[in-house]
Write a protein that holds these residues in place. Sequence first.
Motif, short mmCIF file in Angstrom:
data_model
loop_
_atom_site.label_atom_id
_atom_site.label_comp_id
_atom_site.label_asym_id
_atom_site.label_seq_id
_atom_site.Cartn_x
_atom_site.Cartn_y
_atom_site.Cartn_z
N ALA A 100 17.11 41.66 -43.46
CA ALA A 100 17.19 41.40 -42.02
C ALA A 100 17.54 42.68 -41.27
O ALA A 100 16.97 42.97 -40.20
N GLN A 101 18.46 43.46 -41.83
CA GLN A 101 18.85 44.73 -41.19
C GLN A 101 17.67 45.70 -41.15
O GLN A 101 17.42 46.35 -40.13
N GLN A 102 16.92 45.78 -42.24
CA GLN A 102 15.76 46.66 -42.29
C GLN A 102 14.67 46.23 -41.30
O GLN A 102 14.07 47.07 -40.61
N LEU A 103 14.43 44.94 -41.21
CA LEU A 103 13.41 44.44 -40.29
C LEU A 103 13.80 44.69 -38.84
O LEU A 103 12.98 45.09 -38.01
N ALA A 104 15.07 44.47 -38.53
CA ALA A 104 15.54 44.71 -37.16
C ALA A 104 15.40 46.18 -36.78
O ALA A 104 15.12 46.52 -35.62
N ALA A 105 15.56 47.07 -37.76
CA ALA A 105 15.46 48.51 -37.49
C ALA A 105 14.02 48.95 -37.28
O ALA A 105 13.77 49.93 -36.56
N PRO A 108 9.78 46.20 -33.06
CA PRO A 108 9.94 46.72 -31.70
C PRO A 108 11.32 46.44 -31.12
O PRO A 108 12.01 45.48 -31.51
N ALA A 109 11.72 47.27 -30.17
CA ALA A 109 13.04 47.15 -29.55
C ALA A 109 13.27 45.75 -29.00
O ALA A 109 12.38 45.15 -28.42
N GLY A 110 14.48 45.26 -29.21
CA GLY A 110 14.85 43.94 -28.71
C GLY A 110 14.76 42.83 -29.74
O GLY A 110 15.34 41.76 -29.55
N LEU A 111 14.03 43.07 -30.83
CA LEU A 111 13.92 42.07 -31.89
C LEU A 111 15.01 42.37 -32.92
O LEU A 111 14.80 43.11 -33.87
N ASN A 112 16.16 41.76 -32.73
CA ASN A 112 17.35 42.11 -33.52
C ASN A 112 17.80 41.01 -34.48
O ASN A 112 18.77 41.22 -35.22
N HIS A 113 17.12 39.87 -34.47
CA HIS A 113 17.54 38.76 -35.32
C HIS A 113 16.36 38.25 -36.13
O HIS A 113 15.24 38.16 -35.63
N VAL A 114 16.62 37.90 -37.38
CA VAL A 114 15.58 37.44 -38.31
C VAL A 114 15.89 36.02 -38.75
O VAL A 114 17.03 35.70 -39.10
N PHE A 282 9.21 37.21 -29.32
CA PHE A 282 9.25 36.72 -30.71
C PHE A 282 8.12 37.40 -31.47
O PHE A 282 7.07 37.70 -30.91
N MET A 283 8.34 37.62 -32.75
CA MET A 283 7.30 38.19 -33.61
C MET A 283 7.29 37.42 -34.92
O MET A 283 8.33 37.24 -35.56
N THR A 284 6.11 36.98 -35.35
CA THR A 284 5.97 36.30 -36.63
C THR A 284 5.48 37.29 -37.67
O THR A 284 4.50 37.99 -37.46
N LEU A 285 6.18 37.35 -38.80
CA LEU A 285 5.81 38.23 -39.90
C LEU A 285 5.62 37.41 -41.17
O LEU A 285 6.26 36.39 -41.36
N SER A 290 5.88 40.96 -48.12
CA SER A 290 6.14 41.00 -49.56
C SER A 290 4.91 41.47 -50.33
O SER A 290 4.92 41.46 -51.55
N SER A 291 3.85 41.89 -49.62
CA SER A 291 2.58 42.29 -50.23
C SER A 291 2.03 41.20 -51.14
O SER A 291 1.31 41.47 -52.09
N GLY A 292 2.38 39.94 -50.83
CA GLY A 292 1.91 38.82 -51.64
C GLY A 292 2.69 38.62 -52.93
O GLY A 292 2.44 37.65 -53.65
N TYR A 293 3.64 39.50 -53.24
CA TYR A 293 4.41 39.37 -54.47
C TYR A 293 5.43 38.24 -54.36
O TYR A 293 5.78 37.61 -55.34
N ARG A 294 5.97 38.01 -53.16
CA ARG A 294 6.77 36.84 -52.85
C ARG A 294 7.98 36.63 -53.75
O ARG A 294 8.31 35.52 -54.12
N PHE A 295 8.67 37.68 -54.10
CA PHE A 295 9.83 37.50 -54.97
C PHE A 295 11.13 37.43 -54.18
O PHE A 295 12.17 37.15 -54.74
N LEU A 296 11.07 37.69 -52.87
CA LEU A 296 12.31 37.64 -52.09
C LEU A 296 12.15 36.68 -50.93
O LEU A 296 12.67 35.58 -50.96
N VAL A 297 11.41 37.08 -49.91
CA VAL A 297 11.14 36.20 -48.78
C VAL A 297 9.69 36.41 -48.36
O VAL A 297 9.05 37.37 -48.75
N ILE A 298 9.20 35.52 -47.52
CA ILE A 298 7.81 35.62 -47.11
C ILE A 298 7.69 35.96 -45.63
O ILE A 298 6.88 36.79 -45.26
N SER A 299 8.49 35.36 -44.77
CA SER A 299 8.23 35.61 -43.36
C SER A 299 9.50 35.58 -42.54
O SER A 299 10.54 35.05 -42.95
N SER A 300 9.39 36.18 -41.38
CA SER A 300 10.48 36.13 -40.40
C SER A 300 9.89 35.91 -39.04
O SER A 300 8.74 36.20 -38.79
N GLY A 301 10.69 35.39 -38.14
CA GLY A 301 10.16 35.19 -36.81
C GLY A 301 11.30 35.04 -35.82
O GLY A 301 12.40 34.72 -36.21
#
Length: 301
Positions: A100-105, A108-114, A282-285, A290-301
């Motif tokens: 979550a910290q990496q994605l927020a960094a 785009p600016a303003g998207l601080n929560h996952v 809002f941004m959907t990821l 995960s490059s389709g490997y899906r070993f941790l999480v799949i999406s955030s929004g």
Amino acid sequence: MMNDNAQNLRQSDLTHYMHPFTDTEALGKEGGARIIIRAEGAYIWDISGNKILDGMAGLWCVNIGYGRKELADAAARQMNTLPYYNSFFKTATVPSIELAQQLAARTPAGLNHVFYANSGSEANDTIVRMVRYYWELEGEAQRQIIIGRNHGYHGSTSVTASLSGPHMHGQGGVPLPGFSHIAAPYLFGADTELDAEAFGIQAAQALEERILELGADKVAAFIGEPVQGSGGMIVPPASYWGEIQRICKKYGILLVADEVITGFGRTGKWFASELYDIQPDFMTLAKGLSSGYRFLVISSG
């Protein structure tokens, strides 16, 4: 030629496996599915031994290619340490916090929560609830309508099929109430003599026309993929997204960027929102996360 094992697998597939977006009867008449058995780099191999360049990168998701040992090793370490735990009941895990910290960094600016979900469809489904709840908290609960576009694809749940364009409608009571659609910025398929810049402005202004038609006080959000996958990879004119953003701000409409297929380097930037200078609420990821490997999480929004 098919060997006996391939024939048996194809028959078992036809008997038991329901494929998405597939006419099972037609698939049976064609002899069954192509069965993929391994992959490396940008290539896949089917059960008949054919080596195939995977131009679609799985389903627009294998951004860094197949066979990445470092990802398999990371997955094994995590599986052996903590394969799973939920985030309900005031609980978190180290990987979920760090990601979550990496994605927020990087977003785009303003998207601080996952908010984690299980797929792009589920993430967009959740965003619909978040958008409407936001307006409820703002004392404008009548803002329910979300505007999407023709050729748009945002998922295959009842809600996200309703968000998507008319090609996803007409089955199972879809679209649900509270969704509207405008034309896509599809210059190649348009009957127009306008140049690209003028067409982009005209296509974006269809949003303003629809907002006024529905009533600005009833519209909650606009959702769009920066580059649309359905309909043939529709790349908008350079003038399009700036005008969309101007209109959203003018009427106080939330802007949702669906970056499920465009995120994580697909367009040469971390996100296509950077390419088009989109500042989404809002941004959907998904997919490339995960490059389709899906070993941790799949999406955030």
